[in-house]
Design a protein around this motif. Structure first.
Motif, PDB file in Angstrom:
ATOM      1  N   THR A  89       1.108   3.832  -3.114  1.00  0.00           N
ATOM      2  CA  THR A  89       0.499   5.096  -2.925  1.00  0.00           C
ATOM      3  C   THR A  89       1.431   6.331  -3.098  1.00  0.00           C
ATOM      4  O   THR A  89       1.255   7.350  -3.820  1.00  0.00           O
ATOM      5  CB  THR A  89      -0.061   5.437  -1.491  1.00  0.00           C
ATOM      6  OG1 THR A  89      -1.149   4.145  -1.186  1.00  0.00           O
ATOM      7  CG2 THR A  89      -0.899   6.730  -1.343  1.00  0.00           C
ATOM      8  N   GLY A 113      -3.710   3.006   6.895  1.00  0.00           N
ATOM      9  CA  GLY A 113      -3.893   3.794   6.111  1.00  0.00           C
ATOM     10  C   GLY A 113      -3.534   5.255   6.205  1.00  0.00           C
ATOM     11  O   GLY A 113      -2.930   5.931   5.290  1.00  0.00           O
ATOM     12  N   GLY A 124       0.876  -1.395   0.095  1.00  0.00           N
ATOM     13  CA  GLY A 124      -0.205   0.066  -0.127  1.00  0.00           C
ATOM     14  C   GLY A 124       0.741   1.232   0.044  1.00  0.00           C
ATOM     15  O   GLY A 124       0.601   2.133  -0.694  1.00  0.00           O
TER      16      GLY A 124
END
Lengths: 579, 382
Positions: free
Chosen positions: A249, A312, A245
């Motif tokens: 990103t 996140g 991730g």
């Protein structure tokens, strides 16, 4: 009487002693810097958010402060984004240990602002860069030899980490395992000295207070090891999720136009502000909540939500180019994931199990091993936190599983992968070993001709007709775009697309070597290339330093053969003279 | 490059001087940085302590408002900001306990206890949690840790109260001998306070040690001779010890509003009025009392037989009827004036009464009095 004196360095017979003294002083200074950094983050966070921040503050502070840090990071301190650990590794392996003086200063300022304004990032990575930067600056000020300056980098890093985390042994291991990349490095003594000096300073200022208050844990039932193995599995998967991730990103942010760099941290800040509205528990370093998880103060639902929210939030904060590390977030995510697994285990398994806090603790080590990929550091760090041997076996079981899963599906460690995204290629452990007798540097041509990327296919075709090379490099010497084969050019010309830019024909991956790569690697990669192998810089992988072609290989072999012959004839004549 | 040795020495000296100076500067910077960092850290620590205090106040406020979850959150923040302040952790444990999270409360207290294992308050809270979980062993351990922890002199009363609490807990869990040990320790260290003496005496009585209970009541009566609770307690304890004259003395002086006291006083009166073996009565009076009691039990026995007319009498009832018939004959003989006969009569009456009460009829006050008279004179042993 005249004496032929050696170079000035030879006068410095006391360099070893000086190095030892500097090691201690650097340990002290790195420890002080780490403590000051921690305190400054606390103070900033307190000033910006107060005790019970309103919803407006939670939402607005991260983006507004990030506008300031964005400008600082884009204009004044471009090399202090992110953690600081990869940059320190690059400085050690590629830059001869040279870290400019503005780096520790910039890292301190931007790190305090980013983490203090609520970005979900850790303070340990920046501390490492600050400590290493101070060490490098001091080493150069004392005009130590380049090797000694380089050696001071892990020393400063170890000192800063020891003080930031209050774990001297783990800090030494981290410096050896991660920064140097060699557990057998000869710098063990120096890193230990610096680490001890830093911890003494830190404890004399902050007291001998452990980072986390952890009750005594134990393995309640032998079958519980299976539960810890399950935790290792979960930890491995969450680690992968985090690494993939983060890299994906960050790649998105890196693809944005360069001119948006100064605003990217604020974009991240805006998203973080939104997340803080939902849960302020993900703010900053977050050790307060790790402590709660370790002491069984959170319920299953809360821990599960916090695990993914923090994951996140950290990805967003880091990928958007803020200054802060992933060390603390990995511990936070691990504590939450471990605690959640522990609670499920409590409810499901038929045998007695340990406290939820024990699982949270092992979870911390598991995520650290999976994300940072420093399994020994992870084991010793948890041991130093708990000071309890009982937890070691479950910890090692979970760590190794997590480490294995992470390595299987994310072969490149996250710090190295982050450097790759910045076109910095660290040498592999094999390249770091004994110096190769023949390297790419000796074989390459330096007179490299590249076809400009905006040239037309027809132009490239004309150039190709001047020689009969199988492929051509496209780009400039400072920015290699790729290569195109002669065959591909011919096909395009036949198709009537000669007016299009040659860029449109570029192949994806560029097979390349670095100047320090040994002959075996050169030949192996050459076999995979279209008879043209670019030699690029390690610190800027787009910069072309040379090129290896069949001709250059033949020339090299010819020269070597000739020099061997000359050498042997010299040997023969010398032997004849002796006779 | 060729240099003379003099040049070399000069070069060395310069280098040494420069490095020494650099080191001095660096060390000076380190020292200055140390004091600066210490000052900043101290400031931060004060800030953190203030925050902790503020969170604690907010937690207390939330707790008073019944917002237990908010209170727990605030207390947790307070403990993180000031780990050394035990009040915060104790408050957190208390809030968790209110929420029903006894495990959480226990974890918080155990963690706190690690830093101060001899803290009476922490041990007491842990003991209460263990008591709540019905864990007698752990409760006892923590209660003892609390009791034998160093208490400030001005908290002697609080410490005593902990022992009272422990005794109550032990009595609730049928740990009578342990409770009595604690009571003896407690009673040896009591001030001349009527309420405390009465409380201890009541606990002795509850533990079944009426002798010590009576002693404590009498000590209380020395301080306050007209204290109703002491008089009633002493009367009841004396009654349990079968010292009916003494019981009568106390019960008559006690407050007659208490139903139990009044009933016991009546019973005592009946015992004293119907005891054929009482001191200082003549042979005639003995015979009269015995005859009266015997007549009563015969009547009761008849009632019992009537009530169970449809069923055959048990062997025990047949034996008792036969013994009663035999003894009835002795009532009219001169042997009734003899001590042995009277004792045998008291014994028989008690046996019949016990049987009637257990198997046949609801007891009356006189039934109980007659049983007591039998027990007083050793009928139970036969």
């Amino acid at each position: 009487v005249t004496t032929v004196l050696p170079p000035p360095q030879r006068l410095r017979l006391r360099e070893n002693q000086l190095f030892l003294v500097l090691t201690i002083v650097i340990g002290v200074l790195a420890g002080l810097a780490a403590v000051l950094f921690t305190v400054a983050i606390d103070q900033t966070s307190h000033r910006l958010f107060g005790l019970g921040p309103s919803r407006y503050r939670l939402f607005l502070v991260p983006p507004l402060v990030s506008i300031v840090t964005g400008v600082l990071l884009a204009r004044l301190f471009p090399d202090v984004r992110g953690s600081g650990v990869p940059q320190t590794e690059a400085a050690y392996h590629l830059g001869g240990g040279v870290i400019p003086a503005h780096v520790p200063i910039g890292k301190f300022i931007t790190g305090v602002l980013c983490i203090g304004s609520g970005h979900s990032m850790g303070r340990e990575g920046p501390s490492v860069q600050i400590g290493a930067g101070l060490a490098s600056v001091i080493g150069r000020w004392f005009q130590l030899s380049p090797d000694r300056v380089r050696d001071l980098v892990p020393v400063g890093a170890a000192g800063a980490l020891a003080a930031a985390f209050n774990t001297p042994v783990a800090a030494v291991l981290f410096a050896l395992e991660e920064i140097i990349g060699d557990m057998n490095a000869g710098l063990l003594g120096s890193t230990v000295v610096a680490s001890v000096a830093a911890v003494i300073v830190e404890r004399s200022i902050l007291g001998n207070e452990p980072l986390f208050h952890v009750p005594t844990y134990r393995l309640v039932h032998p079958a519980e090891l299976v539960a810890y193995a399950a935790l290792g599995l979960v930890g491995g998967i969450v680690s992968l999720l985090f690494c993939k991730g983060l890299l994906a990103t960050r790649a998105v942010f890196l693809r944005l136009p360069r001119g948006t760099r100064f605003i990217q941290p604020a974009i991240g800040g805006l998203i973080i502000g939104g997340l803080l509205l939902y849960s302020p528990a993900i703010m900053g370093v977050g050790y307060e909540y790790v402590d709660q998880a370790l002491n069984g103060g959170l319920v299953l639902k809360t821990m599960t939500i916090l695990c993914f929210l923090k994951l996140g939030a950290t990805i967003i904060s880091y990928a958007s180019g803020n200054a802060g590390g992933i060390f603390a977030p990995s511990l936070y995510i691990g504590a939450m994931a471990g605690g959640a697994v522990g609670m499920v285990v409590h409810r499901v398994v038929p045998f007695p199990t340990g406290d939820v806090g024990a699982y949270a603790l092992v979870g911390m080590g598991t995520l650290f091993a999976g994300i940072i990929r420093a399994p020994m550091t992870s084991v010793f760090m948890i041991f130093e936190i708990t000071q309890d041997y009982q937890i070691l076996v479950p910890l090692m079981v979970a760590n190794m599983l997590s480490f294995a899963i992470s390595r299987r599906y994310q072969p490149v460690p996250v710090y190295h992968a982050l450097l790759l995204q910045d076109h910095v290629h660290l040498p592999s452990p094999s390249t770091q070993g004994a110096p190769a007798t023949v390297t790419a540097r000796q074989m390459m041509h330096t007179d490299v001709v590249l076809i400009p990327p905006d040239a037309s296919i027809a132009h490239a075709w004309e150039r190709s007709r001047e020689n009969d090379a199988a492929a051509y490099l496209i780009g400039t010497t400072s920015h290699l775009s790729g290569f195109v084969t002669r065959e591909r050019l011919a096909e395009s010309m036949a198709a009537g697309t000669g007016s299009q830019p040659v860029n449109s024909l570029l192949n994806g991956a560029i097979v390349h070597v670095h100047p320090d790569h040994p002959l075996e690697v050169v030949l192996e990669r050459f076999a995979q290339s279209p008879d043209i192998l670019p030699v690029v810089s390690r610190s800027e992988a787009r910069r072309v330093e040379g090129i290896i072609t069949p001709d250059s290989i033949m020339n090299f072999i010819h020269q070597r053969t000739r020099s061997v012959r000359t050498g042997s004839s010299n040997d023969t004549s010398a032997a004849g003279q002796r006779r | 490059v060729a240099h003379t040795p003099t040049d070399e020495i000069a070069q060395r000296i310069n280098l040494v001087h420069r490095e020494a100076l650099q080191l001095v500067v660096l060390i000076a910077i380190a020292v200055a940085a140390f004091f600066l960092t210490r000052a900043v850290a101290a400031n931060n620590r004060n800030l953190s302590l203030r925050d902790g205090s503020e969170w604690y106040a907010r937690g207390q406020q939330a707790l008073r408002a019944g917002k237990v979850d908010d209170a727990i959150g605030s207390f947790r923040r307070a403990t993180v900001r000031n780990r050394d302040e035990r009040r915060y952790t104790l408050a957190l444990a208390h809030a968790l306990q209110i929420k029903g999270d006894t495990e959480g409360a226990r974890a918080a207290l155990v963690a706190l206890r690690e830093s101060s294992p001899e803290d009476a308050e922490i041990n007491l809270q842990l003991a209460r949690l263990a008591a709540q979980r019905q864990d007698v062993t752990e409760a006892l351990r923590y209660y003892h840790n609390a009791l034998y922890a160093p208490w400030p002199l001005e908290q002697t009363a609080a410490r005593r109260q902990v022992r009272f609490e422990l005794i109550q807990f032990l009595l609730t869990h049928q740990q009578t001998s342990r409770a009595l040990s604690e009571l003896l320790a407690l009673s040896s260290d009591l001030p001349d306070n009527v309420d405390l003496r009465v409380e201890v005496a009541q606990l002795f009585a509850r533990a079944g040690d009426d002798r010590h209970a009576l002693d404590q009541y009498e000590l209380a009566l020395r301080v306050a001779p007209d204290n109703g609770a002491s008089l009633a307690g002493a009367g009841l304890a004396a009654f349990q010890l079968s010292d009916y004259p003494l019981a009568r003395t106390y019960l008559l002086r006690a407050n007659g509003n208490d139903q139990n006291v009044r009933a016991t006083a009546e019973l005592v009166d009946l015992i004293l009025a119907n005891d054929p073996l009482a001191n200082r009565i003549g042979a005639t009076a003995r015979a009269r009392r015995l005859a009266s009691n015997f007549s009563y039990v015969q009547q009761r026995l008849g009632q019992c037989v009537e009530r169970r007319a449809n069923t055959e009498p048990t062997d025990e009832e047949r034996d008792l009827q036969r013994d009663a018939q035999d003894f009835e004959e002795e009532l009219d003989s001169p042997a009734i004036r003899e001590q042995d006969t009277v004792e045998a009569g008291v014994d028989l009456i008690a046996r019949i009464e016990r049987h009637l009460v257990q198997a046949c009829l609801p007891d009356t006050l006189l039934d109980r009095a007659l049983i007591r008279i039998g027990e007083l004179h050793g009928a139970t042993a036969r």
